[in-house]
Design a protein around this motif. Structure first.
Motif, PDB file in Angstrom:
ATOM      1  N   ALA A  34       0.828  -1.210   0.000  1.00 18.60           N
ATOM      2  CA  ALA A  34       0.000   0.000   0.000  1.00 18.60           C
ATOM      3  C   ALA A  34       0.862   1.259   0.000  1.00 18.60           C
ATOM      4  CB  ALA A  34      -0.929  -0.008   1.210  1.00 18.60           C
ATOM      5  N   ARG A  35       1.997   1.216   0.659  1.00 23.73           N
ATOM      6  CA  ARG A  35       2.885   2.379   0.709  1.00 23.73           C
ATOM      7  C   ARG A  35       3.388   2.781  -0.678  1.00 23.73           C
ATOM      8  NH1 ARG A  35       5.258   4.355   5.324  1.00 23.73           N
ATOM      9  NH2 ARG A  35       4.748   3.301   7.291  1.00 23.73           N
ATOM     10  N   ARG A  36       3.478   1.832  -1.586  1.00 26.28           N
ATOM     11  CA  ARG A  36       3.971   2.144  -2.932  1.00 26.28           C
ATOM     12  C   ARG A  36       3.043   3.102  -3.672  1.00 26.28           C
ATOM     13  NH1 ARG A  36       4.676  -3.745  -3.272  1.00 26.28           N
ATOM     14  NH2 ARG A  36       6.833  -4.272  -2.720  1.00 26.28           N
ATOM     15  N   THR A  37       1.803   3.184  -3.244  1.00 23.73           N
ATOM     16  CA  THR A  37       0.835   4.062  -3.916  1.00 23.73           C
ATOM     17  C   THR A  37       0.719   5.432  -3.253  1.00 23.73           C
ATOM     18  OG1 THR A  37      -1.024   3.245  -2.583  1.00 23.73           O
ATOM     19  CG2 THR A  37      -0.502   2.037  -4.595  1.00 23.73           C
ATOM     20  N   LEU A  38       1.543   5.702  -2.239  1.00 21.73           N
ATOM     21  CA  LEU A  38       1.460   6.999  -1.562  1.00 21.73           C
ATOM     22  C   LEU A  38       1.791   8.149  -2.511  1.00 21.73           C
ATOM     23  CD1 LEU A  38       3.030   6.234   1.940  1.00 21.73           C
ATOM     24  CD2 LEU A  38       0.683   6.975   1.476  1.00 21.73           C
ATOM     25  N   LYS A  39       2.824   7.978  -3.316  1.00 19.48           N
ATOM     26  CA  LYS A  39       3.237   9.044  -4.228  1.00 19.48           C
ATOM     27  C   LYS A  39       2.512   8.983  -5.568  1.00 19.48           C
ATOM     28  CE  LYS A  39       7.882   9.465  -2.266  1.00 19.48           C
ATOM     29  NZ  LYS A  39       9.348   9.422  -2.540  1.00 19.48           N
ATOM     30  N   LYS A  40       1.992   7.811  -5.892  1.00 21.01           N
ATOM     31  CA  LYS A  40       1.295   7.650  -7.169  1.00 21.01           C
ATOM     32  C   LYS A  40       0.040   6.797  -6.959  1.00 21.01           C
ATOM     33  CE  LYS A  40       2.133   6.565 -12.024  1.00 21.01           C
ATOM     34  NZ  LYS A  40       3.101   6.003 -13.008  1.00 21.01           N
ATOM     35  N   PRO A  41      -1.039   7.407  -6.499  1.00 22.21           N
ATOM     36  CA  PRO A  41      -2.276   6.651  -6.238  1.00 22.21           C
ATOM     37  C   PRO A  41      -2.836   6.025  -7.516  1.00 22.21           C
ATOM     38  CG  PRO A  41      -2.347   8.814  -5.211  1.00 22.21           C
ATOM     39  CD  PRO A  41      -1.165   8.823  -6.127  1.00 22.21           C
ATOM     40  N   GLN A  42      -3.472   4.892  -7.345  1.00 17.78           N
ATOM     41  CA  GLN A  42      -4.071   4.171  -8.464  1.00 17.78           C
ATOM     42  C   GLN A  42      -5.592   4.281  -8.374  1.00 17.78           C
ATOM     43  OE1 GLN A  42      -2.619   0.163  -8.490  1.00 17.78           O
ATOM     44  NE2 GLN A  42      -0.471   0.767  -8.503  1.00 17.78           N
ATOM     45  N   VAL A  43      -6.187   4.827  -9.424  1.00 17.04           N
ATOM     46  CA  VAL A  43      -7.640   4.984  -9.500  1.00 17.04           C
ATOM     47  C   VAL A  43      -8.149   4.112 -10.637  1.00 17.04           C
ATOM     48  CG1 VAL A  43      -9.555   6.598  -9.806  1.00 17.04           C
ATOM     49  CG2 VAL A  43      -7.478   7.331  -8.613  1.00 17.04           C
ATOM     50  N   LEU A  53      -4.484   2.624   3.934  1.00 19.73           N
ATOM     51  CA  LEU A  53      -3.612   3.741   4.306  1.00 19.73           C
ATOM     52  C   LEU A  53      -4.315   4.694   5.269  1.00 19.73           C
ATOM     53  CD1 LEU A  53      -2.068   4.478   0.796  1.00 19.73           C
ATOM     54  CD2 LEU A  53      -0.932   3.395   2.738  1.00 19.73           C
ATOM     55  N   GLU A  54      -5.590   4.916   5.029  1.00 14.56           N
ATOM     56  CA  GLU A  54      -6.341   5.813   5.904  1.00 14.56           C
ATOM     57  C   GLU A  54      -6.441   5.250   7.321  1.00 14.56           C
ATOM     58  OE1 GLU A  54     -10.622   8.225   5.817  1.00 14.56           O
ATOM     59  OE2 GLU A  54     -10.265   6.514   4.500  1.00 14.56           O
ATOM     60  N   HIS A  55      -6.635   3.942   7.423  1.00 12.98           N
ATOM     61  CA  HIS A  55      -6.732   3.320   8.746  1.00 12.98           C
ATOM     62  C   HIS A  55      -5.389   3.340   9.473  1.00 12.98           C
ATOM     63  CE1 HIS A  55      -7.802   0.511  11.923  1.00 12.98           C
ATOM     64  NE2 HIS A  55      -6.725  -0.207  11.599  1.00 12.98           N
ATOM     65  N   MET A  56      -4.320   3.069   8.740  1.00 14.21           N
ATOM     66  CA  MET A  56      -2.997   3.018   9.365  1.00 14.21           C
ATOM     67  C   MET A  56      -2.537   4.375   9.892  1.00 14.21           C
ATOM     68  SD  MET A  56      -1.997  -0.094   9.266  1.00 14.21           S
ATOM     69  CE  MET A  56      -2.499  -1.621   8.484  1.00 14.21           C
ATOM     70  N   ALA A  57      -3.175   5.441   9.448  1.00 14.10           N
ATOM     71  CA  ALA A  57      -2.773   6.781   9.879  1.00 14.10           C
ATOM     72  C   ALA A  57      -3.605   7.310  11.040  1.00 14.10           C
ATOM     73  CB  ALA A  57      -2.871   7.747   8.698  1.00 14.10           C
ATOM     74  N   THR A  58      -4.609   6.562  11.485  1.00 15.54           N
ATOM     75  CA  THR A  58      -5.463   7.047  12.568  1.00 15.54           C
ATOM     76  C   THR A  58      -4.747   6.950  13.920  1.00 15.54           C
ATOM     77  OG1 THR A  58      -6.447   4.852  12.823  1.00 15.54           O
ATOM     78  CG2 THR A  58      -7.557   6.388  11.333  1.00 15.54           C
ATOM     79  N   GLU A  84       2.299  11.906   5.616  1.00 12.09           N
ATOM     80  CA  GLU A  84       2.230  11.074   4.414  1.00 12.09           C
ATOM     81  C   GLU A  84       0.797  10.981   3.887  1.00 12.09           C
ATOM     82  OE1 GLU A  84       5.635   7.747   4.553  1.00 12.09           O
ATOM     83  OE2 GLU A  84       4.248   7.637   6.251  1.00 12.09           O
ATOM     84  N   THR A  85      -0.159  10.889   4.785  1.00  4.38           N
ATOM     85  CA  THR A  85      -1.554  10.809   4.347  1.00  4.38           C
ATOM     86  C   THR A  85      -2.023  12.123   3.727  1.00  4.38           C
ATOM     87  OG1 THR A  85      -2.305  11.410   6.580  1.00  4.38           O
ATOM     88  CG2 THR A  85      -2.132   9.074   6.066  1.00  4.38           C
ATOM     89  N   GLU A  86      -1.535  13.247   4.223  1.00  3.82           N
ATOM     90  CA  GLU A  86      -1.909  14.536   3.641  1.00  3.82           C
ATOM     91  C   GLU A  86      -1.390  14.643   2.209  1.00  3.82           C
ATOM     92  OE1 GLU A  86      -3.921  16.761   4.838  1.00  3.82           O
ATOM     93  OE2 GLU A  86      -4.242  15.579   6.664  1.00  3.82           O
ATOM     94  N   LYS A 130      -3.508  12.456  -0.036  1.00  2.00           N
ATOM     95  CA  LYS A 130      -4.799  13.037  -0.418  1.00  2.00           C
ATOM     96  C   LYS A 130      -4.643  14.011  -1.583  1.00  2.00           C
ATOM     97  CE  LYS A 130      -6.862  12.606   4.179  1.00  2.00           C
ATOM     98  NZ  LYS A 130      -7.400  13.346   5.357  1.00  2.00           N
ATOM     99  N   VAL A 131      -3.553  14.777  -1.568  1.00  2.00           N
ATOM    100  CA  VAL A 131      -3.306  15.709  -2.673  1.00  2.00           C
ATOM    101  C   VAL A 131      -3.091  14.943  -3.978  1.00  2.00           C
ATOM    102  CG1 VAL A 131      -1.742  17.476  -3.560  1.00  2.00           C
ATOM    103  CG2 VAL A 131      -2.365  17.471  -1.133  1.00  2.00           C
ATOM    104  N   GLU A 132      -2.318  13.876  -3.907  1.00  2.00           N
ATOM    105  CA  GLU A 132      -2.059  13.075  -5.102  1.00  2.00           C
ATOM    106  C   GLU A 132      -3.319  12.353  -5.576  1.00  2.00           C
ATOM    107  OE1 GLU A 132       0.647  13.161  -6.833  1.00  2.00           O
ATOM    108  OE2 GLU A 132       1.636  14.497  -5.403  1.00  2.00           O
ATOM    109  N   VAL A 133      -4.161  11.958  -4.637  1.00  2.00           N
ATOM    110  CA  VAL A 133      -5.419  11.300  -5.005  1.00  2.00           C
ATOM    111  C   VAL A 133      -6.320  12.259  -5.777  1.00  2.00           C
ATOM    112  CG1 VAL A 133      -7.584  10.397  -4.073  1.00  2.00           C
ATOM    113  CG2 VAL A 133      -5.414   9.554  -3.197  1.00  2.00           C
TER     114      VAL A 133
END
Length: 234
Positions: A43-52, A90-95, A125-127, A130-133
């Motif tokens: 999941a961390r691999r998609t932090l910089k490049k989210p997949q939609v 990713l959202e859960h791991m950041a809570t 990282e989550t912020e 969100k921008v990349e998403v």
């Protein structure tokens, strides 16, 4: 001591007994944590490049079990039309709750401290995620709009081609059809034309005359006169 269930060993310890966090427990814990860390690493691999992707209920409704929180979490984030892969994980791991439960889980199970931070996502990282998403969603919508336009152009081109083919067929075939219709009409109106109807009437008249000669003309005369088939004798 009350009833205690160990999710790692999948064993229940009842009153009067204590769960042993020994070699067997540590061996199973190591296997569980390696799988858990690998899933978070993916999941961390998609932090910089989210997949939609376009939402598919057979693929994007996957869940994962968080051993630290004891909860079943949806892996992806979706609105029913689009899906952000690993967004839920990713959202859960950041809570803050997950971070608190992770520290508690590591302390209770005497897990390797080096692996603890690998299952926690920092808020910064989550912020950025969100921008990349947001950018990825905008790009996905633009691609979908372009695809819809291309499909519309393709349908219009196919319809135009169909109309052209139909028009060419009418221009070639319709004059021939008109010629055949005119020929058929001329044959029907021509009294000298040897039509099938005239041949049938002639054959019928011959049969009737033959029957009248056999059985007597008296019985057939009214019928023949009615239909105009009797000929005056000279």
């Amino acid at each position: 001591m009350g009833t205690f269930y160990c999710a790692i060993c999948r064993q229940t310890t009842f009153t009067g007994k204590r769960h042993i966090f020994g070699k067997n427990h540590q061996s199973r814990l190591r296997v569980v944590l390696l799988k858990f860390v690998e899933k978070v690493k993916e999941a961390r691999r998609t932090l910089k490049k989210p997949q939609v992707e376009k939402f598919d209920c057979t693929q994007h409704k996957q869940t994962f079990w968080c051993y630290c929180c004891g909860l079943n979490i949806e892996s992806n984030v979706t609105d029913g039309n689009m899906a952000v892969l690993h967004g839920g994980l990713l959202e859960h791991m950041a809570t803050p709750e997950h971070k608190k439960n992770t520290h508690k889980f590591w302390w209770e199970n005497k897990a390797d401290p080096k692996l603890r931070d690998k299952v926690i996502i920092a808020e910064e990282e989550t912020e950025r995620f969100k921008v990349e998403v947001a950018k990825a969603l905008e790009s996905y919508v633009e691609k979908e709009d372009e695809y819809i336009k291309q499909q519309a152009d393709l349908l219009r081109a196919q319809e135009k081609h169909r109309q052209e083919v139909l028009q060419s067929l009418l221009e070639v075939c319709f004059p021939r059809m008109q010629w055949h219709v005119m020929q058929s009409r001329s044959r029907l109106t021509d009294p000298t034309a040897p039509t099938c109807l005239r041949r049938i009437l002639s054959a019928l008249s011959f049969c009737l005359k033959d029957q009248s000669s056999r059985w007597g003309a008296a019985s057939w005369t009214p019928w023949l006169k009615c239909r105009g088939l009797q000929q005056d004798k000279a």
